[in-house]
Each structure stands twice: as C-alpha cells, then as structure tokens.
Design a protein around this motif. Structure first.
Motif, PDB file in Angstrom:
ATOM      1  N   THR A 119       0.863  -1.185   0.000  1.00  0.00           N
ATOM      2  CA  THR A 119       0.000   0.000   0.000  1.00  0.00           C
ATOM      3  C   THR A 119       0.901   1.238   0.000  1.00  0.00           C
ATOM      4  O   THR A 119       1.023   1.927   1.017  1.00  0.00           O
ATOM      5  N   PRO A 120       1.529   1.532  -1.144  1.00  0.00           N
ATOM      6  CA  PRO A 120       2.495   2.650  -1.181  1.00  0.00           C
ATOM      7  C   PRO A 120       1.855   4.004  -0.957  1.00  0.00           C
ATOM      8  O   PRO A 120       2.551   4.979  -0.688  1.00  0.00           O
ATOM      9  N   GLN A 121       0.522   4.080  -1.062  1.00  0.00           N
ATOM     10  CA  GLN A 121      -0.176   5.342  -0.828  1.00  0.00           C
ATOM     11  C   GLN A 121      -0.404   5.631   0.644  1.00  0.00           C
ATOM     12  O   GLN A 121      -0.845   6.730   1.012  1.00  0.00           O
ATOM     13  N   ALA A 122      -0.134   4.655   1.520  1.00  0.00           N
ATOM     14  CA  ALA A 122      -0.344   4.852   2.958  1.00  0.00           C
ATOM     15  C   ALA A 122       0.551   5.970   3.480  1.00  0.00           C
ATOM     16  O   ALA A 122       1.711   6.095   3.093  1.00  0.00           O
ATOM     17  N   THR A 123       0.000   6.778   4.365  1.00  0.00           N
ATOM     18  CA  THR A 123       0.718   7.913   4.935  1.00  0.00           C
ATOM     19  C   THR A 123       0.775   7.786   6.454  1.00  0.00           C
ATOM     20  O   THR A 123      -0.002   7.029   7.054  1.00  0.00           O
ATOM     21  N   PRO A 124       1.671   8.543   7.105  1.00  0.00           N
ATOM     22  CA  PRO A 124       1.648   8.559   8.568  1.00  0.00           C
ATOM     23  C   PRO A 124       0.289   8.960   9.136  1.00  0.00           C
ATOM     24  O   PRO A 124      -0.099   8.470  10.204  1.00  0.00           O
ATOM     25  N   ALA A 125      -0.448   9.806   8.415  1.00  0.00           N
ATOM     26  CA  ALA A 125      -1.778  10.200   8.891  1.00  0.00           C
ATOM     27  C   ALA A 125      -2.733   9.010   8.910  1.00  0.00           C
ATOM     28  O   ALA A 125      -3.600   8.913   9.789  1.00  0.00           O
ATOM     29  N   ASP A 126      -2.588   8.088   7.946  1.00  0.00           N
ATOM     30  CA  ASP A 126      -3.435   6.898   7.935  1.00  0.00           C
ATOM     31  C   ASP A 126      -3.191   6.033   9.169  1.00  0.00           C
ATOM     32  O   ASP A 126      -4.121   5.410   9.700  1.00  0.00           O
ATOM     33  N   LEU A 127      -1.943   5.976   9.602  1.00  0.00           N
ATOM     34  CA  LEU A 127      -1.578   5.157  10.759  1.00  0.00           C
ATOM     35  C   LEU A 127      -1.702   5.888  12.088  1.00  0.00           C
ATOM     36  O   LEU A 127      -1.658   5.260  13.147  1.00  0.00           O
ATOM     37  N   ALA A 128      -1.858   7.210  12.034  1.00  0.00           N
ATOM     38  CA  ALA A 128      -1.762   8.029  13.245  1.00  0.00           C
ATOM     39  C   ALA A 128      -2.660   7.575  14.384  1.00  0.00           C
ATOM     40  O   ALA A 128      -2.219   7.564  15.550  1.00  0.00           O
ATOM     41  N   PRO A 129      -3.922   7.182  14.132  1.00  0.00           N
ATOM     42  CA  PRO A 129      -4.756   6.781  15.281  1.00  0.00           C
ATOM     43  C   PRO A 129      -4.166   5.622  16.075  1.00  0.00           C
ATOM     44  O   PRO A 129      -4.304   5.566  17.306  1.00  0.00           O
TER      45      PRO A 129
END
Length: 211
Positions: A100-110
């Motif tokens: 999932t190369p589009q994943a960002t730190p914001a996606d994981l932040a929670p």
C-alpha cells in the motif's frame, strides 16, 4: 510507544507481485515492488514509533534506508508468518504490508497516538479486496493471528472475529486498496501521484508506449 513492523519480500523478479505478470514482465513487477516497498519504508520512518522493524523474506538491498532493523521472516502460511512477526515484539505493535504505497503517517496516526491503546486492544486497516493492510495489537499474542483462515476476500472479517472473540475492542484505520493486479496499480498510482511507485509505473507505461 508502539513498535512498527513492515512484512515484505525482497523485490526479486519472479518472487514478488506475480499477479502483475502479465501485463508486466517479472523484472517490471520487481521494479514496481521495490518502489512500493521504498514508499512504505519511507512512511515508516516518518511515523512515530518506539522501534521500526522490517520482517523480510530475502536479503536487504540498497532500497533499505538507515534506521530500520531487519529480521528474517518466518516460514509457512501468511497467518503463520504474521504470528511469528508479532512474536518478536514486546508491548504494542502495528504491522503493515509492503503493497500500500499510498499509505501515509496520517493513515496510521490513530494507532500510533499516545492514547491509541486506551480501552482498545486492536487496530485493523481493511483493504478493498477483503484483506487488511494494517493490524495492530496492544499485546502482540501470536495466537490472535495464527490459524486465521485465508481466502483473501474474508481475511479481514475472519481476523476481526478472532479479535472480538478474544474480548478485544477493535478500532478501524482507513480502508486502502492494496496493489495486486495491474488495475490496482493504476488506481493506487492515480490516488498518490507523488509516490515512488507512481513514478515507476509512469516510467514503465511510457517505455511500453515507445516500443
């Protein structure tokens, strides 16, 4: 803080992303896999974590940036390899895949926030195809993932049932599309044109048009 794991294969032709072939050659599929892995590792470095670990099948290459520990991936089915990865951890851990190369730190932040595990035993990031792109456990017990049956279209639902049956409160990360097919590749690249993966796909597409 939480340990962040990426589970991946060394991007070798014929060993990675074989569902991209055709239309891409094994060499082209490996180039795309290397680009998506580089994006995933860059995201890992940008996210807050106590420790960053690449759980790797194969050998590290020049695509591996400093600051990430490398451990060998276990053998067997996907559930067995995930269980072995979580067994490496003490304390909360979040595991993500390489595709999932589009994943960002914001996606994981929670799942990486200071209060991520307050009244929460697990985080899951559903994938569009029915799998999951991320899985977090407050207590990384391998038994929570070992033996979860795989057809791919039911993995996320089955894993969620395993976690709730163990009495865990499960929270969701955003749903993402992982890259398995050429259609996935183009959709993901279009949604994240800034990534190395999108650049690599554009270069392959232009090369094909010149042939």
């Amino acid at each position: 803080m939480t340990t962040l794991l990426v589970i991946a294969k060394e991007p070798l032709p014929g060993r990675v992303k074989t569902r991209l072939t055709p239309p891409y050659t094994p060499q082209e599929a490996a180039l795309l896999a290397e680009a998506m892995l580089a994006d995933t590792l860059a995201m890992m470095l940008a996210a807050p974590a106590r420790r960053r670990v690449l759980v790797l099948e194969g050998e590290p290459g020049p695509w591996l940036p400093p600051g990430i520990d490398v451990v060998p991936q276990g053998q067997g089915r996907l559930d067995e390899r995930l269980a072995a990865a979580f067994a490496l951890c003490t304390g909360p851990a979040v595991l993500i895949a390489m595709d999932t190369p589009q994943a960002t730190p914001a996606d994981l932040a929670p799942a990486l926030a200071e209060d991520a595990w307050h009244h929460c035993g697990a985080w899951i990031g559903p994938a569009l195809d029915g799998g999951f792109w991320a899985l977090g456990l407050a207590e990384p017990d391998p038994a929570l993932v070992h033996g979860v049956p795989v057809p791919e279209s039911e993995v996320c639902a089955q894993q969620r049932r395993r976690l709730t049956a163990a009495g865990l409160t499960v929270r969701d990360l955003p749903m993402l599309r992982d890259v398995d097919t050429a259609a996935d590749a183009h959709a993901v690249a279009a949604s994240a044109p800034h990534t190395r993966f999108a650049t690599a796909l554009t270069q392959l597409t232009r090369a094909a048009e010149r042939r």
